[in-house]
Design an enzyme around this catalytic site. Structure first.
Site, PDB file in Angstrom:
ATOM      1  N   ASP A  61       0.843  -1.212   0.000  1.00  0.00           N
ATOM      2  CA  ASP A  61       0.000   0.000   0.000  1.00  0.00           C
ATOM      3  C   ASP A  61       0.876   1.260   0.000  1.00  0.00           C
ATOM      4  O   ASP A  61       0.791   2.083   0.895  1.00  0.00           O
ATOM      5  CB  ASP A  61      -0.904  -0.073   1.245  1.00  0.00           C
ATOM      6  CG  ASP A  61      -1.908   1.064   1.347  1.00  0.00           C
ATOM      7  OD1 ASP A  61      -2.009   1.864   0.401  1.00  0.00           O
ATOM      8  OD2 ASP A  61      -2.579   1.141   2.386  1.00  0.00           O
ATOM      9  N   ARG A  62       1.699   1.416  -1.053  1.00  0.00           N
ATOM     10  CA  ARG A  62       2.615   2.554  -1.105  1.00  0.00           C
ATOM     11  C   ARG A  62       1.941   3.836  -1.578  1.00  0.00           C
ATOM     12  O   ARG A  62       2.475   4.918  -1.421  1.00  0.00           O
ATOM     13  CB  ARG A  62       3.800   2.179  -2.018  1.00  0.00           C
ATOM     14  CG  ARG A  62       4.788   3.259  -2.354  1.00  0.00           C
ATOM     15  CD  ARG A  62       5.548   3.720  -1.124  1.00  0.00           C
ATOM     16  NE  ARG A  62       6.483   4.784  -1.473  1.00  0.00           N
ATOM     17  CZ  ARG A  62       6.138   6.044  -1.731  1.00  0.00           C
ATOM     18  NH1 ARG A  62       4.876   6.427  -1.698  1.00  0.00           N
ATOM     19  NH2 ARG A  62       7.063   6.942  -2.034  1.00  0.00           N
ATOM     20  N   LYS A  63       0.789   3.699  -2.203  1.00  0.00           N
ATOM     21  CA  LYS A  63       0.059   4.853  -2.754  1.00  0.00           C
ATOM     22  C   LYS A  63       0.993   5.782  -3.514  1.00  0.00           C
ATOM     23  O   LYS A  63       1.203   6.945  -3.143  1.00  0.00           O
ATOM     24  CB  LYS A  63      -0.666   5.647  -1.664  1.00  0.00           C
ATOM     25  CG  LYS A  63      -1.756   4.865  -0.939  1.00  0.00           C
ATOM     26  CD  LYS A  63      -2.556   5.752  -0.010  1.00  0.00           C
ATOM     27  CE  LYS A  63      -3.549   4.986   0.841  1.00  0.00           C
ATOM     28  NZ  LYS A  63      -2.928   4.146   1.890  1.00  0.00           N
ATOM     29  N   PHE A  64       1.543   5.274  -4.602  1.00  0.00           N
ATOM     30  CA  PHE A  64       2.441   6.089  -5.444  1.00  0.00           C
ATOM     31  C   PHE A  64       1.713   7.353  -5.890  1.00  0.00           C
ATOM     32  O   PHE A  64       0.525   7.310  -6.225  1.00  0.00           O
ATOM     33  CB  PHE A  64       2.892   5.275  -6.659  1.00  0.00           C
ATOM     34  CG  PHE A  64       3.696   4.064  -6.302  1.00  0.00           C
ATOM     35  CD1 PHE A  64       5.034   4.181  -5.952  1.00  0.00           C
ATOM     36  CD2 PHE A  64       3.112   2.804  -6.279  1.00  0.00           C
ATOM     37  CE1 PHE A  64       5.783   3.057  -5.598  1.00  0.00           C
ATOM     38  CE2 PHE A  64       3.850   1.680  -5.923  1.00  0.00           C
ATOM     39  CZ  PHE A  64       5.176   1.818  -5.587  1.00  0.00           C
TER      40      PHE A  64
ATOM     41  N   ASN B 277      -0.838   0.234  -5.396  1.00  0.00           N
ATOM     42  CA  ASN B 277      -1.858   1.260  -5.614  1.00  0.00           C
ATOM     43  C   ASN B 277      -1.206   2.612  -5.874  1.00  0.00           C
ATOM     44  O   ASN B 277      -0.008   2.808  -5.623  1.00  0.00           O
ATOM     45  CB  ASN B 277      -2.859   1.318  -4.453  1.00  0.00           C
ATOM     46  CG  ASN B 277      -2.207   1.565  -3.115  1.00  0.00           C
ATOM     47  OD1 ASN B 277      -0.993   1.629  -3.006  1.00  0.00           O
ATOM     48  ND2 ASN B 277      -3.009   1.677  -2.072  1.00  0.00           N
TER      49      ASN B 277
END
Ligand code: S5P
Length: 262
Positions: free
Chosen positions: A92-95, A121
């Protein structure tokens, strides 16, 4: 258990991408639409949780950058646990940066995310460059990785409005080779081809002291049309995480199968 054909409203149409196919196959085989957010700071604690709840979940979500003692061995151990217990790994790094930067963030650094994650994501805010950069990183890894766009958030006062969510939907439709769906609070795409995973879920509605907002599995799946629930503290924070995971698995599955038969 005897395999059941889930009369899921949306699942069948979604299986164009190999990772979506695997996700739906795992969901149906394990009767679980539960993703657990293993937000623990110690790698050994995450591995212990994996062993306890592995048979009950379809996805384990981690924040590798919050693990104090993360090493390459952590990634291998997680990969082995995921393969043994048949669940997907979601980082869940949320680039949320320009394409060139996300290539490096997804493939390099300490975490080497696309070398082990099945799901990643990204926020849509940078525009399509973020998707193009992630596609490049995933292709270079030689592994099948699915992308979820963060089209809505669970936190109170977040800045996302319906126009932004619509643009994320359009972005996802243009990137079906990589994007399998969304992190969102409701179904966004009526064709059923893009999956929805919803965080901010507990057995009782409520919130935390820092703006997190919780809805119940029946609400997010039954009323809002999500496919998967993401549960963190409701499970790893429980006195008995295994028992809690069973309760969330049952609630999530009941809501999905109930919604599907309507
Ligand atoms: O909108 C969001 C998106 C995500 S991915 N809201 C969230 O809470 N998340 C993540 O879901 C968050 O980073 C955390 O890992 C998990 C929710 O954890 P819980 O302990 O509140 O259930």
């Amino acid at each position: 258990p005897v395999p059941v054909t889930v009369r899921c409203r949306w699942g069948a149409a979604a299986a164009a991408h190999p990772v979506a196919q695997r996700l739906l196959a795992i969901r149906d085989a394990k009767r679980s639409n539960l993703c657990v957010a293993a937000d623990l700071c110690d790698a050994a604690d995450i591995m212990r949780l994996c062993e306890q709840i592995g048979p009950l979940i379809c996805v384990l979500k981690v924040h590798a950058d919050t693990v104090d003692n993360w090493t390459a061995e952590t990634a291998s151990a997680l990969r082995a646990a995921a393969d043994r217990h048949n669940f997907l790994l979601f980082e869940d790094r949320k680039f949320a940066d320009i394409g060139h930067t996300v290539v490096c963030q997804a493939s390099g650094g300490v975490h080497r995310i696309v070398a082990w994650a099945d799901l990643i994501n990204a926020h849509g805010i940078p525009g399509r460059g973020v998707v193009d950069g992630l596609r490049q990183a995933c292709q270079a890894s030689g592994r099948a990785v699915g992308l979820l766009l963060v089209a809505q958030m669970s936190s109170k006062g977040n800045l996302i409005d319906s126009a932004y969510t619509e643009r994320c939907l359009a972005m996802a439709r243009e990137a079906r080779d990589l994007c399998i769906g969304f992190i969102a609070q409701e179904r966004l795409d009526d064709t059923g081809e893009l999956l929805v995973m919803t965080p901010g879920v507990q057995l009782a509605a409520g919130g935390d002291a820092l703006g997190q907002q919780y809805n119940t599995p029946a609400d997010v799946i039954g009323c809002r049309g999500a496919d998967f629930i993401i549960v963190g503290r409701g499970i790893y924070g429980a006195t008995d995480p295994c028992q809690a995971a069973r309760a969330y698995q049952a609630a999530g599955w009941a809501a999905l199968t109930d919604a599907s038969s309507r």
